[in-house]
Write a protein that holds these residues in place. Structure first.
Motif, PDB file in Angstrom:
ATOM      1  N   UNK A   1       0.835  -1.204   0.000  1.00 12.52           N
ATOM      2  CA  UNK A   1       0.000   0.000   0.000  1.00 12.52           C
ATOM      3  C   UNK A   1       0.868   1.252   0.000  1.00 12.52           C
ATOM      4  N   UNK A   2       0.606   2.159  -0.915  1.00 13.64           N
ATOM      5  CA  UNK A   2       1.419   3.364  -1.028  1.00 13.64           C
ATOM      6  C   UNK A   2       1.335   4.228   0.224  1.00 13.64           C
ATOM      7  N   UNK A   3       0.124   4.366   0.785  1.00 15.91           N
ATOM      8  CA  UNK A   3      -0.040   5.246   1.941  1.00 15.91           C
ATOM      9  C   UNK A   3       0.747   4.727   3.135  1.00 15.91           C
ATOM     10  N   UNK A   4       0.788   3.414   3.330  1.00 14.20           N
ATOM     11  CA  UNK A   4       1.551   2.838   4.440  1.00 14.20           C
ATOM     12  C   UNK A   4       3.036   3.079   4.224  1.00 14.20           C
ATOM     13  N   UNK A   5       3.508   2.863   2.980  1.00 17.07           N
ATOM     14  CA  UNK A   5       4.912   3.117   2.681  1.00 17.07           C
ATOM     15  C   UNK A   5       5.278   4.580   2.960  1.00 17.07           C
ATOM     16  N   UNK A   6       4.436   5.490   2.465  1.00 16.83           N
ATOM     17  CA  UNK A   6       4.713   6.919   2.659  1.00 16.83           C
ATOM     18  C   UNK A   6       4.714   7.289   4.133  1.00 16.83           C
ATOM     19  N   UNK A   7       3.770   6.749   4.911  1.00 13.47           N
ATOM     20  CA  UNK A   7       3.690   7.088   6.329  1.00 13.47           C
ATOM     21  C   UNK A   7       4.872   6.521   7.106  1.00 13.47           C
ATOM     22  N   UNK A   8       5.331   5.322   6.728  1.00  9.20           N
ATOM     23  CA  UNK A   8       6.506   4.732   7.388  1.00  9.20           C
ATOM     24  C   UNK A   8       7.745   5.587   7.128  1.00  9.20           C
ATOM     25  N   UNK A   9       7.911   6.055   5.886  1.00 11.12           N
ATOM     26  CA  UNK A   9       9.048   6.920   5.554  1.00 11.12           C
ATOM     27  C   UNK A   9       8.940   8.266   6.255  1.00 11.12           C
ATOM     28  N   UNK A  10       7.713   8.763   6.424  1.00 10.82           N
ATOM     29  CA  UNK A  10       7.520  10.009   7.144  1.00 10.82           C
ATOM     30  C   UNK A  10       7.912   9.864   8.610  1.00 10.82           C
ATOM     31  N   UNK A  11       7.617   8.695   9.203  1.00 10.34           N
ATOM     32  CA  UNK A  11       8.030   8.429  10.589  1.00 10.34           C
ATOM     33  C   UNK A  11       9.547   8.422  10.716  1.00 10.34           C
ATOM     34  N   UNK A  12      10.228   7.879   9.716  1.00 12.84           N
ATOM     35  CA  UNK A  12      11.689   7.900   9.734  1.00 12.84           C
ATOM     36  C   UNK A  12      12.204   9.335   9.698  1.00 12.84           C
TER      37      UNK A  12
END
Length: 1099
Positions: free
Chosen positions: A170-181
């Motif tokens: 899922x793109x949104x999960x990937x983006x949110x995980x990278x945002x957390x980093x």
């Protein structure tokens, strides 16, 4: 959110207490939703004081043992997110515990190192809650996360986020995980307030992240190079995490003070093994590994289809060059290459950002010492050019385009300093040989040499020329953008380089090897274009700097360079190259017995013969050589056109030497060469201020005709002078005729002297002349055609049956010879006219002098006199061309019947041979000429056609009908079919124009009837229907009777019993292969009769 929020902490506590207690007792979804609603009724200040109390029941829900519904956990996460977004974390213990609890919600229960197999919605809720937690922590609390004792927990969180970014679909999960980093590394770029770490805090952060740097760069490199379907947003976020992490760990200022990283690891136990000491040796080794990872990132993103990814690559290069130029010295080359490649990006925002970054890099470089950047660029350019042929052979088109954009970017950045780089023999050799290899054309396509200039040359406009520009095919690439980039590279070299050095060098390559000749010509064309400042694309921000340091090429130098190149191009060895196959065995093929010729003569038997081996002589150049020659001439013609645009009106001085060769190629048989020459002519018109190619030719006609006249006398040295004449005829008007009369006489004289060797070339020129004359004098071709005979059935006068029978009896007696002698005797008894009774008008005017013929008629007569002999030439090509000339001459002579009919009489025997005893390629053309003669001569040819032509044509049609009826779909591609079709299409109009009657019409209808069969090819059926439609105009009654013998759809009732019954042979026949077409013709005939009846009734 409620309209009025509770500000008093005591009231807020009393308001929230029931919901919190109830949720603690009953952790169900509705209670969480109730608490969430109550939380929104409390103000941020009151909620800050009650933060721990509000979070306790929500955390309690997460800590409850046993499996929990995802909806319950998701609702708790959303409620916690609201609290954290509107409050701040002051306690380290709260931050640590919340961080651990939230990370555990993402971990798999069986394998804590991997993400849990939860729904996308739950993962998103947990990641957003974590992001809110990291944003809400105070600085003194937040930086405790990076203490050495927290490395295991921090590493687990980083690994978890990287796993989600790398493995999640899922793109949104990937983006949110990278945002957390990004939030964890204090590099978030959202609109909320962020911490600004001090120097010591950045050092602590960089030291901690050094432990995880290999894993971070590896995982993020995989994400960046992942499937394009993941979307550009994921790629952009991954790139940002990648370069911000590397920038924090490898920052020059931090590595200079690496001694401060010395941490006493003895007290840390096993955790001490995780601490990385950033020593010089570690920095050097890490820099080498990062260089490989960086090259992978650049290769995946430099040619990305989305502009935001390419923009982020520019930001990456800027970030690392600004912060890590010393620690990542080995990465400077790839980073500059990425920037240089973006200089020519198609997206303006990427281009503008790249220009700003390059300006900043140049400014920093100048502040730090000066020449280093130029040296790096020159070295990078040398390395790139060295690897360019390999990259063009092994990479895909996107990568090739990026590499060429990098090459072009280096040239733009170096600007005037290109001249200094080119003075290095090594650089110039590398650049030139790379261009020679990359620009190698693919000359294997057979269509190049097959395409011929069958269409007549006309005065083309700009739009037509642009549509006819031929696309070049190269060995090592197919994308047109790559060729455009290569042309820009050559133009930049010409714009900033030494024009004499470049022209001399590439002319040497042009002369050095046939393998380099086409590429060298391409480069020379673009160098001159660039030197003239045409087609140079530069960024406005950098243009002024270039103009300050660089003076344009002197116009005299440019003119001198153009003269030397044009002289080399039009030299005999480089201009007069074979472009078509020379069939040495044409004459032998023409001597073979043609099956159609046998049919026309009525012969049977096998007509195929083998060519003796002794007759197969020396062959023409190979297909590869012909294609190569065609492209070389095309490129040279394009070059002449480009040089004209480059010099403008100054090219008029070169027009004397270049126009004749260009016109020579405009008449070439190869379509590509002819179109390229026409394009060059248009450029000459634009440069020298001519309104059109016609104006160009007429204004320079005297010089051109002088050269043509001289070259006609030297056919072995200048064999293509007739081509120039043909092109002049095509691009001129009637004002040229007085100038060209003497040259036409020279041409006819040379035709007489070179009857066997060059008759086809001279015939082509004469064909162009006659076609031009038909165009110049259009009245000659259409104002003298006899109107067709009106059929008796269309005459509105009532029929006098008695007079009709008397006339019929008289005509029949005359046809049988009865009464002819009496008429001759009566003619003989007529007294001769007395000399004194002659018309005195002529005596008064003087002697009977034949009026002088118009110039165009006189020329047409002279040309047609040569055609009488050339119609029997041994070459098929010559005979076809001469038949075309005869057709045009007849049109021109039609206004003077006294000249036309004698010439037709003279050429009739040879034309008859072409019609009845020639190759199947020639017969249709000869029949077309016969149809034109029938249009213009009419009664003069009726008897000849009736006795000498029609019997052979009809018998040939009859014999071939059975063959075509049994044929398959491939039969329509045979010469026999084309001959049948041509004869059937021309027979109908010929019958009408010659006013054929009786037996001739019977023979024609008898021969055409088999082609009404539905078994015949569709084209032959349609042509046969056309024949019968014309026969209806001449004799509708006979046509009706002939058709009803095949099929009669109705029985005719007798008007009176005393009459005999009408019996037609088609009445009793069943439906057959002729029925459909016969019924169609009968229906059309009935409609015609009804229309005539109605028109009579109206009158």
């Amino acid at each position: 959110m409620a309209d009025h929020q509770i500000d008093d902490p005591k009231i807020a506590f009393a308001y929230l207490r029931p919901s919190c207690v109830l949720l603690t007792k009953e952790p169900i979804l509705c209670n969480i939703q109730a608490l969430s609603g109550h939380l929104r009724a409390v103000s941020d200040g009151a909620l800050q004081l009650l933060q721990d109390y509000a979070l306790f029941p929500l955390r309690f829900v997460l800590k409850t043992p046993g499996p929990k519904r995802e909806a319950l956990v998701q609702a708790a996460m959303e409620a916690m997110t609201y609290v954290l977004e509107n409050t701040c974390i002051h306690s380290w213990e709260s931050l640590r515990d919340l961080f651990s609890e939230l990370c555990l919600c993402l971990c798999s229960p069986t394998d804590p190192g991997k993400p849990a197999p939860a729904s996308e919605e739950l993962k998103l809720a947990v990641l957003r809650c974590l992001d809110a937690l990291l944003h809400s922590a105070y600085g003194d609390v937040f930086f405790k996360l990076y203490e050495p004792t927290m490395l295991p927990g921090l590493g687990a969180a980083v690994s978890l986020f990287l796993a989600l970014a790398e493995q999640e679909k899922a793109r949104e999960v990937q983006t949110e995980a990278l945002k957390c980093l990004l939030s964890l590394f204090i590099q978030c770029d959202c609109s909320r307030t962020h911490l600004e770490p001090e120097k010591e805090e950045r050092r602590m952060l960089g030291s901690a992240l050094a432990t995880f740097l290999p894993g971070i760069t590896r995982a993020l490199s995989q994400v960046i190079g992942g499937d394009v379907r993941q979307g550009h947003a994921v790629t952009v976020k991954a790139m940002r995490v990648w370069y911000t992490t590397v920038g924090l760990v490898m920052e020059d200022d931090q590595l200079q003070n690496a001694s401060k990283d010395n941490i006493d690891t003895s007290e840390l136990g096993r955790v001490g093994g995780l601490v990385v000491k950033r020593t010089p040796s570690w920095s050097k080794a890490t820099s080498k590994r990062l260089t490989l990872a960086l090259q992978k990132v650049i290769s995946c993103t430099s040619a990305h289809q989305h502009w935001r990814v390419r923009l982020e690559l520019v930001n990456l290069s800027d970030y690392l060059l600004a912060r890590c130029s010393r620690s990542l010295a080995e990465c400077t080359g790839p980073l500059l290459e990425a920037l240089v490649g973006a200089v020519n990006d198609e997206e303006p925002r990427v281009k503008e950002r790249c220009s700003a970054v390059l300006d900043e890099v140049a400014r920093r470089n100048q502040a730090n010492g000066g020449q280093a950047l130029k040296d790096v660029l020159s070295e990078n350019l040398h390395g790139l050019v060295s690897s360019l042929p390999r990259l063009m052979r092994t990479t895909d088109d996107k990568r090739k385009l990026f590499v060429l954009n990098v090459f072009l970017g280096y040239l733009k950045i170096l600007g005037p300093q290109i001249d200094l780089v080119l003075t290095s023999a090594a650089h110039l050799q590398r650049i030139s040989k790379a261009l020679m290899q990359v620009l190698e054309l693919d000359v294997s396509d057979v269509r190049i040499v097959e395409e011929r200039t069958f269409a007549h040359l006309v005065d083309l406009g700009l739009e037509t020329l642009e549509a006819q520009l031929q696309r070049k095919y190269f060995l090592y690439f197919t994308d047109d953008k790559i060729f455009s980039a290569l042309k820009q590279i050559c133009r930049m070299l010409g714009h900033y380089g030494n024009i004499y050095l470049l022209v001399d060098h590439f002319l040497d390559l042009y002369k050095e090897s046939l393998a380099y000749r086409k590429q060298a010509a391409l480069v020379l064309n673009e160098i001159i274009t660039g030197a003239a400042g045409i087609g140079i694309h530069m960024e406005p921000s950098r243009t002024d700097n270039f103009r300050i340091n660089h003076s344009k090429t002197n116009h005299e130098d440019l003119k001198s360079a153009v003269m030397s190149i044009v002289e080399e191009y039009i030299s005999l060895n480089n201009w007069h190259l074979p472009t078509v196959m020379e069939h040495a065995d044409i004459e032998q093929q023409e001597k073979l017995q043609s099956p159609i010729s046998a049919i026309m003569r009525g012969h049977e038997g096998n007509s195929l013969h083998l060519v003796p081996a002794s007759n197969i002589g020396h062959r023409s150049p190979t297909l590869h050589q012909l294609n190569s020659n065609i492209w070389q001439i095309c490129i040279q013609l394009e070059g002449i056109g480009a040089f004209a645009l480059a010099l403008g009106s100054d090219f008029c001085l070169l027009l004397m030497t270049s126009l004749y060769p260009v016109l020579e190629k405009a008449g070439d048989e190869s379509l590509l060469v002819s179109q390229s020459a026409l394009g060059a002519m248009h450029n000459l018109c634009v440069a020298c201020n001519y309104s059109s190619p016609k104006d160009l030719v007429i204004s320079n006609a005297d010089y051109l005709l002088n050269d043509v006249s001289l070259n006609l006398g030297r056919p072995s040295v200048h064999p293509h002078a007739p081509r120039v004449l043909a092109v002049m005829f095509a691009h001129s008007d009637a004002t040229l005729l007085p100038l060209v009369v003497d040259v036409v006489q020279d041409l006819l004289t040379m035709l007489d002297l070179s009857y066997d060797q060059r008759s086809l070339q001279f015939s082509s020129a004469l064909h162009s002349l006659m076609k031009a004359m038909v165009r110049w004098f259009p009245s000659s071709a259409k104002d003298h055609i006899k109107p067709p005979r009106v059929p008796p059935s269309q005459n509105p006068k009532p029929l006098d049956l008695r007079q009709f029978l008397l006339d019929y009896k008289k005509q029949k007696e005359l046809a049988e010879g009865i009464g002819a002698n009496e008429e001759d005797l009566s003619d003989a008894e007529m007294p001769p006219v007395a000399p004194g009774c002659e018309d005195h008008s002529g005596l008064e005017e003087g002697p009977d002098v034949k009026p002088e013929l118009p110039m165009h008629v006189s020329v047409a007569k002279d040309v047609m006199e040569r055609c009488v002999h050339l119609l029997s030439h041994t070459s098929i090509g010559t005979r076809l061309k001469v038949l075309g000339i005869v057709e045009l001459c007849v049109n021109v002579l039609s206004e003077t019947e006294n000249e036309l009919l004698p010439m037709v009489h003279r050429c009739w025997p040879a034309l008859l041979q072409r019609l009845t005893n020639d190759d199947p390629l020639v017969i249709p053309q000869a029949f077309r000429v016969l149809c034109v003669l029938g249009e213009l001569c009419g009664d003069f040819l009726r008897k000849r056609v009736s006795k000498e032509v029609l019997p052979r044509l009809t018998s040939a049609l009859w014999r071939q009908a059975e063959t075509s009826a049994r044929s398959g779909p491939l039969y329509t591609h045979t010469l026999t079919y084309k001959l049948q079709l041509a004869v059937l299409q021309g027979l109908g109009p010929l019958c009408v124009r010659l006013d054929l009657v009786d037996s001739d019409l019977d023979n024609i209808s008898e021969a055409c009837l088999p082609y009404l069969s539905c078994r015949q090819p569709i084209g032959l059926q349609e042509a046969c229907l056309s024949v019968f439609r014309h026969l209806m105009q001449v004799d509708p009654d006979a046509c009706w009777f002939r058709l009803t013998e095949l099929c009669c759809p109705t029985a005719y009732e007798l008007p009176h019993m005393s009459l005999h019954p009408v019996r037609l042979s088609g009445m009793d026949r069943q439906r057959n292969e002729y029925t459909d077409n016969v019924l169609k013709l009968l229906h059309e005939l009935q409609l015609c009769e009804e229309n005539e009846t109605d028109s009579r009734a109206e009158k």
